[in-house]
Design a protein around this motif. Structure first.
Motif, PDB file in Angstrom:
ATOM      1  N   GLY A  37       0.823  -1.207   0.000  1.00  0.00           N
ATOM      2  CA  GLY A  37       0.000   0.000   0.000  1.00  0.00           C
ATOM      3  C   GLY A  37       0.855   1.254   0.000  1.00  0.00           C
ATOM      4  N   ARG A  38       0.202   2.382   0.247  1.00  0.00           N
ATOM      5  CA  ARG A  38       0.866   3.680   0.199  1.00  0.00           C
ATOM      6  C   ARG A  38       1.602   3.959   1.507  1.00  0.00           C
ATOM      7  NH1 ARG A  38      -2.005   7.988  -3.309  1.00  0.00           N
ATOM      8  NH2 ARG A  38       0.011   8.807  -2.800  1.00  0.00           N
ATOM      9  N   THR A  60       4.595   3.638  -3.043  1.00  0.00           N
ATOM     10  CA  THR A  60       3.678   2.517  -2.880  1.00  0.00           C
ATOM     11  C   THR A  60       4.464   1.228  -2.852  1.00  0.00           C
ATOM     12  OG1 THR A  60       1.954   3.723  -4.063  1.00  0.00           O
ATOM     13  CG2 THR A  60       1.660   1.352  -3.856  1.00  0.00           C
ATOM     14  N   ARG A  62       4.419  -2.861  -3.143  1.00  0.00           N
ATOM     15  CA  ARG A  62       3.651  -4.002  -3.634  1.00  0.00           C
ATOM     16  C   ARG A  62       4.572  -5.220  -3.650  1.00  0.00           C
ATOM     17  NH1 ARG A  62       0.939  -3.987  -9.339  1.00  0.00           N
ATOM     18  NH2 ARG A  62       2.784  -5.102  -9.955  1.00  0.00           N
TER      19      ARG A  62
END
Length: 137
Positions: A37-38, A60, A62
């Motif tokens: 996520g951010r 971000t 991932r």
């Protein structure tokens, strides 16, 4: 008198810093320990006079498997039965590449089908019309 700046690194809104270092630094940010996520990297610098500078860097993470969905877009309004194609695959690590499952199959776009039909129709037309022309001497 030491004239180097000190740099303190924070992730998101954490009160506890990752660390404080004398500038310049080389730092490996291990995102494997972070949730997907951010996030925000906050860099706080103090020079030898005590003046402070702050820089925020949004990024971000991932690390988890990539997820691809075809047939439904974010915030799309739908009704009835919606056919979906969903694929999830891990990317391996930075030293090896996983080929199996790393490609997501997709349906052919409509405009390519139309282009293909137009080309085939033109080729048939060209073949018919060029065969009826006779050369005279």
């Amino acid at each position: 008198m030491d004239e180097k700046s000190n740099v303190t690194l924070f992730i998101d809104e954490e009160q506890q810093p990752i660390g404080t270092f004398a500038a310049p630094i080389a730092f490996d940010l291990d995102t494997k320990k972070m949730t997907d996520g951010r996030h925000v990297l906050k860099v706080v610098s103090k020079d030898h006079r005590g003046k402070e500078g702050i820089k925020l860097i949004n990024f971000t993470v991932r690390n988890g498997p990539a997820i691809s969905i075809e047939g439904l877009k974010n915030e799309q309004v739908v009704d009835g039965v919606v056919p979906l194609m969903i694929n999830a695959y891990g990317k391996g690590d930075q030293k090896t590449f996983m080929l199996h499952g790393s490609e997501t199959p997709r349906s052919m776009p409509f405009w390519i089908v139309v282009l293909l039909i137009m080309f085939v129709a033109w080729a048939i037309y060209f073949h018919i019309t060029s065969g009826s022309i006779q050369l005279t001497k």
